[in-house]
Design an enzyme around this catalytic site. Structure first.
Site, PDB file in Angstrom:
ATOM      1  N   ILE A   1       3.124   4.440  -0.494  1.00  0.00           N
ATOM      2  CA  ILE A   1       4.286   4.778  -1.307  1.00  0.00           C
ATOM      3  C   ILE A   1       4.994   3.524  -1.823  1.00  0.00           C
ATOM      4  CG2 ILE A   1       6.609   5.789  -1.155  1.00  0.00           C
ATOM      5  CD1 ILE A   1       5.281   7.931   0.705  1.00  0.00           C
TER       6      ILE A   1
ATOM      7  N   THR B   1      -1.346   8.654   2.713  1.00  0.00           N
ATOM      8  CA  THR B   1      -1.229   7.201   2.648  1.00  0.00           C
ATOM      9  C   THR B   1      -1.993   6.575   3.819  1.00  0.00           C
ATOM     10  OG1 THR B   1       0.751   7.088   4.043  1.00  0.00           O
ATOM     11  CG2 THR B   1       1.093   7.461   1.670  1.00  0.00           C
TER      12      THR B   1
ATOM     13  N   SER C   1       0.842  -1.211   0.000  1.00  0.00           N
ATOM     14  CA  SER C   1       0.000   0.000   0.000  1.00  0.00           C
ATOM     15  C   SER C   1       0.867   1.247   0.000  1.00  0.00           C
ATOM     16  CB  SER C   1      -0.929   0.014   1.223  1.00  0.00           C
ATOM     17  OG  SER C   1      -0.181   0.168   2.418  1.00  0.00           O
TER      18      SER C   1
ATOM     19  N   TYR D   1      10.140   8.169  15.683  1.00  0.00           N
ATOM     20  CA  TYR D   1      10.142   8.041  14.226  1.00  0.00           C
ATOM     21  C   TYR D   1      11.199   8.968  13.615  1.00  0.00           C
ATOM     22  CZ  TYR D   1       8.237   8.067   9.437  1.00  0.00           C
ATOM     23  OH  TYR D   1       8.067   7.966   8.083  1.00  0.00           O
TER      24      TYR D   1
ATOM     25  N   SER E   1      12.579  10.295   5.855  1.00  0.00           N
ATOM     26  CA  SER E   1      11.517  11.286   6.029  1.00  0.00           C
ATOM     27  C   SER E   1      12.118  12.619   6.434  1.00  0.00           C
ATOM     28  CB  SER E   1      10.537  10.826   7.113  1.00  0.00           C
ATOM     29  OG  SER E   1       9.673  11.882   7.486  1.00  0.00           O
TER      30      SER E   1
END
Length: 322
Positions: free
Chosen positions: A55, A240, A53, A205, A180
């Site tokens: 990207i 997303t 799913s 993250y 990211s």
């Protein structure tokens, strides 16, 4: 420290709003060269993790549409099979295969790598896309904090174990790690599993993504003679399933302003297609161009000096041979 963290967050927010949204992509795309994406890569083998799913799916589809043989590494067999069928139908390329592996498990990655090696196919492109932002502290059965396990430990283990197959594809081999822009808010740290009492999933993250960027630098330097190019990239802020689940308020407040998965995957596909002479191994890319790894006055640049210590720890956790 508080003021520095506040500055990083503010600078990131402003920079991101100006560049990472859909409008940023449309603005940057005015400089894109259409011919860059018209290349065909028949006969090239591409491995994409987290490909069912978002990207990852868009990247796998983009590579398959250009003739690549694509191996989709997914945790869930049913969702992976459904995604595979969609890609075969949309691209007309039947050389798309599903590999089932939980990227949060070192043992599963080792089993996958061993099984995949038996195919004896060169890997021209490895896309480390599988990623996770977990808001609550979760520990894997192997004893690792879940976000770290997928984003760092899984990425490291997969890449190191794929090196022999990547070497078979030299001089064309590439490793593309989907990081990211969130990493702009964090320096590199040796606190890999977030020892603080109050777990902050967004900060963890960001730390993980900073490690990926520094790790890419290190791989490029360490394996410079192996004929493999290493690149990290930022997809921008894309709409997303992962973002909707992990950052619902962000997703809602930016409704209509986020990039599509295809726009987020654009630079992944671009990196896979370009001749290596056009690229800089170890660099961080965004919207088909090399991007800075640190924001001004953010105080994160010297932190990359810690990467050797980080790698030593991760390597030990992965229990790989020296």
């Amino acid at each position: 420290m508080f003021l520095l963290k506040t500055w990083r967050s503010t600078a990131f927010g402003v920079y991101g709003y100006m560049n990472f949204t859909k409008s940023g992509f449309l603005d940057h795309s005015k400089k894109f060269k259409p011919e860059d994406m018209q290349l065909q890569i028949e006969g090239k083998n591409c491995v994409v993790t987290g490909a069912n799913s978002g990207i990852g799916f868009a990247a796998a589809e983009g590579l398959a549409s250009r003739g690549a043989t694509v191996y989709m590494v997914c945790r869930n067999k049913e969702r992976g099979q459904e995604a595979l069928s969609k890609i075969q139908t949309s691209t007309g390329n039947q050389n798309v295969y599903l590999e089932v592996c939980d990227l949060s498990s070192v043992n599963e990655i080792k089993s996958f790598a061993s099984s995949f090696a038996s195919k004896d196919v060169p890997v021209h492109v490895l896309v480390n896309n599988a990623g996770l932002l977990e808001n609550k502290r979760t520990t894997t059965p192997e004893g690792f904090e879940l976000s770290f396990a997928v984003n760092v430990l899984g990425t490291y283990t997969m890449t190191e174990l794929m090196l022999p197959l990547l070497e078979k594809a030299t001089p064309d081999a590439k490793v593309i790690t989907v990081a990211s822009g969130g990493m702009y808010t964090s320096p590199l740290t040796t606190d890999l599993q977030f020892s603080g009492e109050k777990f902050d999933g967004v900060e963890q993250y960001a730390r993980n993504k900073r490690i990926q960027v520094a790790l890419t630098e290190k791989w490029a330097d360490k394996y410079t003679n192996k004929g493999i190019g290493f690149y990290s990239m930022h997809p921008g802020w894309a709409e997303t399933p992962g973002v909707a689940k992990s950052l619902p308020s962000f997703s809602e407040s930016f409704a209509g302003k986020l990039r599509t998965s295809e726009q987020g995957a654009d630079t992944i596909v671009w990196l896979a297609l370009q001749p290596k002479e056009k690229l800089v191994s170890g660099a961080f890319y965004f919207d088909r161009a090399e991007a800075p790894k640190h924001l001004k006055l953010a105080g994160t640049s010297k932190s990359h000096d810690l990467i050797d210590s980080v790698i030593d720890s991760v390597h030990s956790m992965a229990a790989l041979n020296p």
